[in-house]
Design an enzyme around this catalytic site. Sequence first.
Site, PDB file in Angstrom:
ATOM      1  N   PRO A   1      -5.767   9.101  13.184  1.00 43.49           N
ATOM      2  CA  PRO A   1      -4.687  10.044  12.541  1.00 43.49           C
ATOM      3  C   PRO A   1      -3.376  10.243  13.291  1.00 43.49           C
ATOM      4  CG  PRO A   1      -6.524  11.133  13.783  1.00 43.49           C
ATOM      5  CD  PRO A   1      -6.789   9.905  13.613  1.00 43.49           C
TER       6      PRO A   1
ATOM      7  N   ARG B   1      -3.674  -9.032   0.384  1.00 42.43           N
ATOM      8  CA  ARG B   1      -3.254  -9.522  -1.042  1.00 42.43           C
ATOM      9  C   ARG B   1      -1.700  -9.972  -1.308  1.00 42.43           C
ATOM     10  NH1 ARG B   1      -1.271  -6.167  -4.564  1.00 42.43           N
ATOM     11  NH2 ARG B   1      -2.710  -6.407  -6.053  1.00 42.43           N
TER      12      ARG B   1
ATOM     13  N   ASP C   1       3.896  -4.885  -8.296  1.00 38.38           N
ATOM     14  CA  ASP C   1       2.857  -3.824  -8.024  1.00 38.38           C
ATOM     15  C   ASP C   1       3.593  -2.436  -8.014  1.00 38.38           C
ATOM     16  OD1 ASP C   1       0.491  -5.066  -8.437  1.00 38.38           O
ATOM     17  OD2 ASP C   1       0.209  -5.647  -6.359  1.00 38.38           O
TER      18      ASP C   1
END
Length: 256
Positions: A86, A151, A166
Amino acid sequence: MRVDILTLFPGMFAPMHESMMWKAQDRGLLDFHTHDIRDWTTDRHRTVDDTPYGGGGGMVLKADILVPAIEATRGETNAPVILMSPQGRVFKHEIAHELAQHEHLVIVCGHYEGFDERIRALVATDEISIGDYVLTSGELAAMVVVDAVVRLLPGVLGAETGAETDSHADGLLEGPHYTRPAEFRGLGVPDVLKSGNHGAVDAWRREQALRRTWEKRPDLLERAPITDKERALLARWELERTFDTQIAPDGDDDAT
């Protein structure tokens, strides 16, 4: 690309052998490995964590386990060593593109209260967070990063330009898509998409992407590469929305 994942829960990565990730591996474009951090322990309890110095709740992943595990996994390469944390930089499409340029990635999944600080000092080269919320461990976050990166590799997607169109690829959300049937429950397909005029189709899609981003994620427009003409279009839409709000706050029929 080779991707090595250091994790306490290798079984969580079963989805990485499905869908597009499976195709990438089947085509020889992705060499994916998971490694159980416990394999580098030496005690009979296979201990990977301990209580923090100075007190406090939770457990901390041990440097004397993680550092050798990372070094052995990275080998003699200069692969980035990414801690899922985080405290890391928030993952975005631009970071996925950056990581896709590497031939090898080592990703370490956090757990418990986090990492002994000496892991950061000795072997980590990067830290990534997928958002400002808390997960039980870093495995899900690691899968998000790997999927987004892989991808983008040439040959992974069926359409070679698929990743370029995209949402977020050009800074904008994608506009609406349609497929057969041409009519469904009284709703049709825009005529321009059936016109065969590729220039007109491209212009329509760009405008729709701009409008959808303006409506749903206007924050993205601050850094999206848009033209002066498109900025004028955005200003017109904003003016129209302001006018509609001021003239017909209660749905006045006269404000049409």
